[in-house]
Every structure is written in C-alpha cells, then in structure tokens.
Design an enzyme around this catalytic site. Sequence first.
Site, PDB file in Angstrom:
ATOM      1  N   HIS A 278       1.110  -1.349  -0.217  1.00  0.00           N
ATOM      2  CA  HIS A 278      -0.089  -0.067  -0.047  1.00  0.00           C
ATOM      3  C   HIS A 278       0.983   1.271   0.038  1.00  0.00           C
ATOM      4  O   HIS A 278       1.938   1.260   0.614  1.00  0.00           O
ATOM      5  CB  HIS A 278      -1.029   0.005   1.288  1.00  0.00           C
ATOM      6  CG  HIS A 278      -1.961   1.135   1.164  1.00  0.00           C
ATOM      7  ND1 HIS A 278      -2.025   2.255   1.436  1.00  0.00           N
ATOM      8  CD2 HIS A 278      -3.498   0.822   0.566  1.00  0.00           C
ATOM      9  CE1 HIS A 278      -3.292   2.776   1.098  1.00  0.00           C
ATOM     10  NE2 HIS A 278      -4.011   1.948   0.476  1.00  0.00           N
ATOM     11  N   ASP A 329      -7.927  -4.930  -0.680  1.00  0.00           N
ATOM     12  CA  ASP A 329      -8.326  -5.869  -1.843  1.00  0.00           C
ATOM     13  C   ASP A 329      -8.265  -7.255  -1.379  1.00  0.00           C
ATOM     14  O   ASP A 329      -8.827  -8.180  -2.255  1.00  0.00           O
ATOM     15  CB  ASP A 329      -7.807  -5.519  -2.896  1.00  0.00           C
ATOM     16  CG  ASP A 329      -8.258  -3.993  -3.582  1.00  0.00           C
ATOM     17  OD1 ASP A 329      -9.586  -3.883  -3.591  1.00  0.00           O
ATOM     18  OD2 ASP A 329      -7.342  -3.023  -3.889  1.00  0.00           O
TER      19      ASP A 329
HETATM   20  N1  COA Z   1       4.030  -7.674  -4.540  1.00  0.00           N
HETATM   21  C1  COA Z   1       5.523  -7.551  -4.447  1.00  0.00           C
HETATM   22  N2  COA Z   1       6.399  -6.515  -4.151  1.00  0.00           N
HETATM   23  C2  COA Z   1       5.598  -5.522  -3.765  1.00  0.00           C
HETATM   24  C3  COA Z   1       4.328  -5.222  -3.708  1.00  0.00           C
HETATM   25  C4  COA Z   1       3.658  -6.298  -4.320  1.00  0.00           C
HETATM   26  N3  COA Z   1       2.147  -6.515  -4.111  1.00  0.00           N
HETATM   27  N4  COA Z   1       4.084  -4.159  -3.322  1.00  0.00           N
HETATM   28  C5  COA Z   1       4.958  -3.421  -3.170  1.00  0.00           C
HETATM   29  N5  COA Z   1       6.074  -4.313  -3.566  1.00  0.00           N
HETATM   30  C6  COA Z   1       7.736  -3.836  -3.497  1.00  0.00           C
HETATM   31  C7  COA Z   1       7.854  -3.040  -4.540  1.00  0.00           C
HETATM   32  O1  COA Z   1       8.306  -3.719  -5.960  1.00  0.00           O
HETATM   33  C8  COA Z   1       8.902  -2.245  -3.887  1.00  0.00           C
HETATM   34  O2  COA Z   1      10.131  -3.234  -4.327  1.00  0.00           O
HETATM   35  P1  COA Z   1      11.628  -2.506  -4.534  1.00  0.00           P
HETATM   36  O3  COA Z   1      11.873  -1.606  -3.220  1.00  0.00           O
HETATM   37  O4  COA Z   1      12.520  -3.799  -4.418  1.00  0.00           O
HETATM   38  O5  COA Z   1      11.666  -1.678  -5.556  1.00  0.00           O
HETATM   39  C9  COA Z   1       8.620  -2.082  -2.696  1.00  0.00           C
HETATM   40  O6  COA Z   1       7.709  -3.164  -2.222  1.00  0.00           O
HETATM   41  C10 COA Z   1       7.918  -0.775  -2.110  1.00  0.00           C
HETATM   42  O7  COA Z   1       6.661  -0.686  -3.161  1.00  0.00           O
HETATM   43  P2  COA Z   1       6.412   0.545  -4.073  1.00  0.00           P
HETATM   44  O8  COA Z   1       6.117  -0.033  -5.208  1.00  0.00           O
HETATM   45  O9  COA Z   1       7.438   1.518  -3.903  1.00  0.00           O
HETATM   46  O10 COA Z   1       4.983   0.897  -3.285  1.00  0.00           O
HETATM   47  P3  COA Z   1       4.145   1.923  -3.682  1.00  0.00           P
HETATM   48  O11 COA Z   1       3.709   2.554  -2.539  1.00  0.00           O
HETATM   49  O12 COA Z   1       4.640   2.817  -4.862  1.00  0.00           O
HETATM   50  O13 COA Z   1       2.927   0.941  -4.404  1.00  0.00           O
HETATM   51  C11 COA Z   1       1.143  -0.399  -4.649  1.00  0.00           C
HETATM   52  C12 COA Z   1       1.669   0.657  -3.779  1.00  0.00           C
HETATM   53  C13 COA Z   1      -0.528  -0.378  -3.894  1.00  0.00           C
HETATM   54  C14 COA Z   1       0.897   0.363  -6.111  1.00  0.00           C
HETATM   55  C15 COA Z   1       1.934  -1.471  -4.775  1.00  0.00           C
HETATM   56  O14 COA Z   1       2.148  -2.193  -3.343  1.00  0.00           O
HETATM   57  C16 COA Z   1       1.265  -2.785  -5.577  1.00  0.00           C
HETATM   58  O15 COA Z   1       1.332  -2.556  -6.672  1.00  0.00           O
HETATM   59  N6  COA Z   1       0.313  -3.392  -5.016  1.00  0.00           N
HETATM   60  C17 COA Z   1      -0.317  -4.504  -5.797  1.00  0.00           C
HETATM   61  C18 COA Z   1      -1.556  -3.915  -6.381  1.00  0.00           C
HETATM   62  C19 COA Z   1      -2.541  -3.853  -5.140  1.00  0.00           C
HETATM   63  O16 COA Z   1      -2.880  -4.602  -4.555  1.00  0.00           O
HETATM   64  N7  COA Z   1      -3.152  -2.486  -5.303  1.00  0.00           N
HETATM   65  C20 COA Z   1      -4.312  -2.212  -4.337  1.00  0.00           C
HETATM   66  C21 COA Z   1      -3.920  -1.200  -3.658  1.00  0.00           C
HETATM   67  S1  COA Z   1      -4.988  -0.697  -2.414  1.00  0.00           S
END
Ligand code: COA
Length: 393
Positions: A278, A329
């Site tokens: 998140h 979700d």
């Molecule tokens: N699965 C695997 N790795 C994940 C992850 C997931 N669901 N969510 C975050 N990470 C990892 C990222 O790849 C990143 O890795 P890195 O440091 O090696 O590059 C690290 O954790 C930090 O994540 P980041 O993408 O910077 O977090 P964010 O705040 O930008 O993204 C989301 C948040 C929600 C977009 C992201 O967690 C995601 O794509 N989740 C899956 C989709 C989802 O469930 N969306 C609903 C949100 S309510």
Amino acid sequence: MSSVNTPVISDATASAQPAKPPFVKGLAGIVAVQTEISSVDGPRSTLIYRGINIHELAEKASYEEVVYLLLYGHLPNAAELTSFKERLAANRSIPAQIVDLFHTMPPDTVSMTALRTAISALSFYDPEIEDISIEATERKAVRLIAQLPTLVATYQRIRQRQEPIPPDQHLSHAANTLYMLDGRTPDPDFVSALNAYFVLLADHGMNASTFTARVVASTNADLHSSITSAMAALKGNLHGGANEATMHMLLEIGDITKVDTYIDALFAEKRKIMGFGHRIYKHNDPRARHLNYWAQRLGNKVNKPQFYEISLLVETSVLRHREIYPNVDFYSASMLYYLGIPIDLFTPMFACSRVAGWSAHVIEQYKDSALIRPQSEYIGPVDLHYVPLDQRQ
Ligand code: COA
C-alpha cells in the site's frame, strides 16, 4: 561546447529565473488539498471518517449512515436517518434508456467500461445536471449513490439474458444490491458482510480516483463528469482492479498445498502480488481485518472455506519473502466471491461504495473552488525547428 538542442542561459538570465519547484514523481507525499472528510494515517494504521474510527463504523454503522456522515459532516439523528434512507430508496430506479444502452453494448464489453459509460449517460437524464450549486450537487449525489447498484445489477442481468429486477424500496442499500442480482431475499449474514464492505470502502483520503474526481470538480465540471472520471481511474489494477486480480490468483492457486510454490514463482519473476502492499499503510491496512473476518465467516457458511484458507497461507508465504501486508483488496476478494458476486463485478462493487466518498470530495472541492493544476518538468529537446513534410526522414 553546448549542443544545438541545449538552451544557452546567461548567468544574468539564470539568476532572474524563479526557483523551480522540485519534481516529485507520482506526487507522492505532496499535500494537494485540505479535507475534513477522511484521514489515512499510515504509521498508526488508522482510517477515520469525519473523526470517527473506521473500526467503530465497520462494526456498528449502516452504509446509509456513513453516506450521510460523509455528505453532510455528522451522523444523522433518528429522524434524519429515516428520511435519508427513504430518499435513497426512492431514487434507485434508472431511466429505461440506460437499460437500452446496456442492451446495445458488445457482449465482451469490460464491466468497468460499461458502468463508466452508463454513469456518463445518466447525465442525459438528470434534471439538474448543469447546476453545480452545493444543494443541487448533494441531491445529484443521493441519486447517483442510489442508482449505482441498480446499474451494476441491471448490467449483470442483461448480459446473462435475464430480465432486470426492479429495486425493492423496503430493503436496505446492501440488501437491495444483493436482491437485484438474483431476485432472492439475501441471507442476513450476506447483507451484514456487504454492508461492512460498503462502509469500509466509502472513502480513503487522496487516493487516485478521489484525486481524479477533485481535479475534474476543480474546473467547475458537474458531478457526473467527476464521477465518470473517478470510475476511469478506479479501473486500473494498481487501484480498484486489484480485488479481481487477487481472486484470479486464489483460483489459480486452487489448493492450500500449492501456495508456497506459486508465491515463490511470483517473487522469482519479480511480479507484484495482487492485494498486497500500500502507498500509505506499510504495516497494516485497518480495513483488512474486518474483511478477513467476513471472508472466514462466509467461507464457512457457504461451505467453501478453501479460498479463505488459501488467503491465510498466501499472507504467510508472502511474508517469508518480504515485509508486505494484505491491503483492503486481499480479503475482500474471497468475501465478494462467497457473496456470489461475479469476479468482474468486484471493482464495480468497490465503486458502489466509493461513490459516496467521491461525491463528498466533489462537494468539498466546490466549496474550496481552487483549480488543481500542478506543473510538469519538461525534459525533452528545445530549439528544434519545423521541418517541411517533404524534407522529413
Ligand atoms: N508484491 C510484491 N512486491 C511489492 C508489492 C506487491 N504487491 N507491493 C510493493 N512491493 C515492493 C515493490 O516492488 C518495491 O520493491 P523495491 O523496493 O525492490 O523496488 C517495494 O515493495 C516498495 O513498493 P512500492 O511499489 O514503492 O510501493 P508503492 O507505495 O509505490 O505501491 C502499490 C503501492 C499498492 C501500488 C503496490 O504495493 C502494488 O502494486 N500492490 C499490488 C496492487 C494492489 O494490491 N493494489 C491495491 C492497492 S489498495
């Protein structure tokens, strides 16, 4: 030596330039608006609506009370709640032309596309569409919130070649939503679960779709335009679409013995696990525990506990790789599945709840009346020239 495409700025010119605002990718951490509607506190893992903790609302409030709270700023008293419920129930019908519109859609239309289009088309028939006064917008919000489940159920019935089921004014918002899908009086546990889901998803700070709605409202566009745009933003699988992707993952895993292998492979391929992580909550999404409770309860009730059990194991398996936790979700996927909601209607169900928050934010944005207009940092070439067509490569 400066290249042809690099502007030459003398020291005198440079010192006259105002300081450039810093570039912040994805606006992360930027506070763009002030709001009294909801607060998301990542470090403390709390979510409050108008000052009230989501945990209390999830266990005690009806969705109708929460809609009132979000729109008008306080919980309704008994008389206000009775009349508000009556108003919502009385506004559930949709125009016959919208039913016809669903009939004309190609059979493979994606559900969020169908519903986004239907919301936009509802504006043809709303009597106050261009009136963006606060009073008219509140009335339009009540109509849209009441109509959204009818749109979803009507769309579902038509694509199954079944007659749409008219809304039942005597049922609550959650009960009527389930009733319109299959015409059966819903089980009280199902109603409570969907009510809790609607309460938990009704608002969530400056998420992508709410921000979109506020950007559109900040131009003085009408409520239906703002909500149509919010629907478009919700569609993506980094936002609302994650609940559907989660359910596909649970079905693909299919068996508790396959969880670790499946999750290991996703991490090996550096793919994201849907329903995890998140932007704000880094440890615990406060909404997840209520959805976990309802997923378990409904799983036992419908005698298909395996999807809940797989979910629990996925949570443990993901934690073996890195510290990321289920978001809203994750458990809503199995919960909605147990309710019998088709997977591609999960995101529309999310919209049925969030339309309350979107509407409250549009109204708050009108009251603030500041155009939301950030800047971009241009990183392309400069000093190029127009090349006549016959001289281009
Ligand atoms: N699965 C695997 N790795 C994940 C992850 C997931 N669901 N969510 C975050 N990470 C990892 C990222 O790849 C990143 O890795 P890195 O440091 O090696 O590059 C690290 O954790 C930090 O994540 P980041 O993408 O910077 O977090 P964010 O705040 O930008 O993204 C989301 C948040 C929600 C977009 C992201 O967690 C995601 O794509 N989740 C899956 C989709 C989802 O469930 N969306 C609903 C949100 S309510």
